[in-house]
Design an enzyme around this catalytic site. Structure first.
Site, PDB file in Angstrom:
ATOM      1  N   GLU A   1     -27.089  22.250  28.418  1.00  0.00           N
ATOM      2  CA  GLU A   1     -27.795  22.550  27.110  1.00  0.00           C
ATOM      3  C   GLU A   1     -26.985  22.672  25.842  1.00  0.00           C
ATOM      4  O   GLU A   1     -27.546  22.743  24.831  1.00  0.00           O
ATOM      5  CB  GLU A   1     -28.792  23.479  27.396  1.00  0.00           C
TER       6      GLU A   1
ATOM      7  N   GLY B   1     -24.911  33.068  34.297  1.00  0.00           N
ATOM      8  CA  GLY B   1     -25.039  34.610  34.016  1.00  0.00           C
ATOM      9  C   GLY B   1     -23.512  34.741  34.238  1.00  0.00           C
ATOM     10  O   GLY B   1     -22.522  34.180  34.496  1.00  0.00           O
TER      11      GLY B   1
ATOM     12  N   SER C   1     -23.717  35.512  29.495  1.00  0.00           N
ATOM     13  CA  SER C   1     -22.721  34.963  30.391  1.00  0.00           C
ATOM     14  C   SER C   1     -21.350  35.627  29.967  1.00  0.00           C
ATOM     15  O   SER C   1     -20.245  35.957  30.889  1.00  0.00           O
ATOM     16  CB  SER C   1     -22.294  33.559  30.497  1.00  0.00           C
TER      17      SER C   1
ATOM     18  N   CYS D   1     -23.986  26.869  36.179  1.00  0.00           N
ATOM     19  CA  CYS D   1     -23.018  27.721  36.056  1.00  0.00           C
ATOM     20  C   CYS D   1     -23.001  28.975  37.172  1.00  0.00           C
ATOM     21  O   CYS D   1     -22.617  28.427  38.173  1.00  0.00           O
ATOM     22  CB  CYS D   1     -23.008  28.649  34.735  1.00  0.00           C
ATOM     23  N   LEU D   2     -23.644  30.072  36.970  1.00  0.00           N
ATOM     24  CA  LEU D   2     -23.674  31.190  38.117  1.00  0.00           C
ATOM     25  C   LEU D   2     -24.298  30.600  39.051  1.00  0.00           C
ATOM     26  O   LEU D   2     -24.404  30.744  40.382  1.00  0.00           O
ATOM     27  CB  LEU D   2     -24.232  32.244  37.473  1.00  0.00           C
TER      28      LEU D   2
ATOM     29  N   HIS E   1     -22.312  23.406  30.774  1.00  0.00           N
ATOM     30  CA  HIS E   1     -23.470  23.841  30.387  1.00  0.00           C
ATOM     31  C   HIS E   1     -24.165  22.382  29.532  1.00  0.00           C
ATOM     32  O   HIS E   1     -23.719  22.148  28.187  1.00  0.00           O
ATOM     33  CB  HIS E   1     -23.409  24.904  29.072  1.00  0.00           C
TER      34      HIS E   1
ATOM     35  N   ASN F   1     -18.196  27.751  30.087  1.00  0.00           N
ATOM     36  CA  ASN F   1     -17.960  29.233  30.149  1.00  0.00           C
ATOM     37  C   ASN F   1     -17.953  29.985  31.430  1.00  0.00           C
ATOM     38  O   ASN F   1     -19.206  30.341  31.842  1.00  0.00           O
ATOM     39  CB  ASN F   1     -18.960  30.043  29.162  1.00  0.00           C
TER      40      ASN F   1
ATOM     41  N   GLY G   1     -20.264  37.517  35.584  1.00  0.00           N
ATOM     42  CA  GLY G   1     -19.744  38.451  36.677  1.00  0.00           C
ATOM     43  C   GLY G   1     -19.323  37.431  38.146  1.00  0.00           C
ATOM     44  O   GLY G   1     -19.280  36.212  37.851  1.00  0.00           O
TER      45      GLY G   1
ATOM     46  N   GLY H   1     -15.449  32.132  34.582  1.00  0.00           N
ATOM     47  CA  GLY H   1     -14.273  32.649  35.278  1.00  0.00           C
ATOM     48  C   GLY H   1     -14.081  32.340  36.531  1.00  0.00           C
ATOM     49  O   GLY H   1     -12.984  32.660  37.204  1.00  0.00           O
TER      50      GLY H   1
END
Length: 356
Positions: free
Chosen positions: A329, A218, A45, A245-246, A327, A287, A220, A289
């Site tokens: 994990e 991931g 990521s 996340c992504l 996250h 994590n 972007g 953006g």
């Protein structure tokens, strides 16, 4: 080697280059974790990013080769105040400097990382350049103009379909930059995993007789992955879907929601998140953006960030969908967020999971 850190806003910091003695350009972000630098460095990521660590000394316990989150270092650059020359841990196999050199990653030290973090907080994430050269303003601009992270997911995803055997549920993993510990968590719950490249079609996925789909983390901007969003749309309602996340952000887009970019993101090990179904607060590792700013009508908010009230999780009992932004994990100290993998499997099995 003496070097410079040049920010997109024109600020210049002097320090020393270590790791790979070269130059690099990327998006400058910060992480507030006191530990976990090895997992951070190898987290896909972070592809395309230069990461500033706020904790003053990094490398204290060295590097081991068991806890990597991928096949190598994924950050574009790494910035610290000071590195530990003599790491002390029974699992240590090499120093931070040696690990970065082995993976050809440029790092920078000797800078006031707390002040640098304040700059990012005030002005937002921006491009940055680490260099040992004396560059003109034109050359600096050319470096920044060449930087492009739009193909980040394609760079970190698996290139071929592969399987991780298990006797339990058959889980399809859409690999947008999946962390190894996510796979380990499904594996220790007995799942059989089929891991797909990022651009696999819904039609191809349907051939594998799966019980459910997992959408991974991931790098972007999710809004740039229109083709992936279309394939997720085609899977909605056909089988249960869970994501992190992504994957969480892509599900929002697929169901009619939207995302927006945070000023400086959430990156660290100490973010309080409230599970609204359990009415409990968990300290989480994060994590990202980007964040979901419009919740799809078909989904309800299941988790919120207590620092800024941003959306950290969504559910749809009818569509059998569940996703979180953080996250579970990762172990930022406590491992109590790992219960979410059991909740994921309940969703896939069609069991009621923490329904209010």
């Amino acid at each position: 080697m003496k070097g410079k850190l040049i920010l997109e806003n024109g600020m210049i910091f002097e320090g020393k280059i270590f790791g790979e003695l070269g130059e690099t350009v990327g998006e400058l972000v910060f992480n507030t974790g006191m530990t976990g630098y090895q997992e951070l460095l190898t987290d896909p990521s972070y592809h395309g990013q230069i990461v500033v660590m706020t904790y003053p000394m990094i490398g204290n316990y060295g590097i081991n080769l068991e806890d990597l989150e991928s096949d190598g270092v994924k950050v574009r650059g790494f910035i610290i105040k000071e590195d530990a020359k003599l790491p002390n841990n029974f699992r240590c196999e090499m120093t931070l400097d040696g690990f970065l050199r082995q993976h050809n990653v440029v790092a920078f030290k000797g800078v006031d990382t707390r002040y640098l973090t304040k700059v990012i907080r005030d002005e937002g994430a921006m491009k940055a350049l680490i260099t040992f050269k004396e560059l003109t303003q034109k050359e600096i601009k050319e470096h920044f103009d060449k930087f492009d992270n739009r193909d980040a997911v394609a760079q970190v995803s698996t290139k071929e379909i592969y399987e991780i055997p298990g006797k339990g549920l058959r889980i399809g993993v859409m690999d947008f930059g999946v962390k190894r510990n996510i796979l380990r968590n499904f594996e220790k719950r007995g799942c059989h995993m089929v891991v797909f490249p990022w651009d696999t079609t819904a039609e191809e996925i349907a051939k594998y007789n799966l019980d459910g789909i997992f959408l991974s983390n991931g790098p972007g901007d999710p809004a740039e992955l229109g083709g992936v969003i279309d394939q997720i749309k085609a899977l909605v309602g056909k089988m249960p879907i869970v994501g992190i996340c992504l994957g969480h952000q892509l599900l929002a887009w697929a169901l009619g929601g939207t995302t927006t970019k945070l000023k400086y993101g959430h990156r660290g090990c100490n973010h309080p998140v409230k599970d609204l179904d359990l009415n409990k607060i968990f300290i989480t590792s994060q994590n990202h953006g980007y964040v979901v700013d419009k919740v799809p009508e078909a989904m309800r908010v299941s988790h919120i960030n207590l620092n800024d009230n941003s959306i950290e999780g969504m559910k749809s009992d009818e569509l059998r969908i569940m996703c979180v932004q953080y996250h579970p994990e990762a172990w930022p100290g406590p491992s109590d967020s790992e219960y979410l993998f059991d909740e994921f499997l309940k969703v896939i099995k069609g069991e009621a999971a923490n329904v209010r």
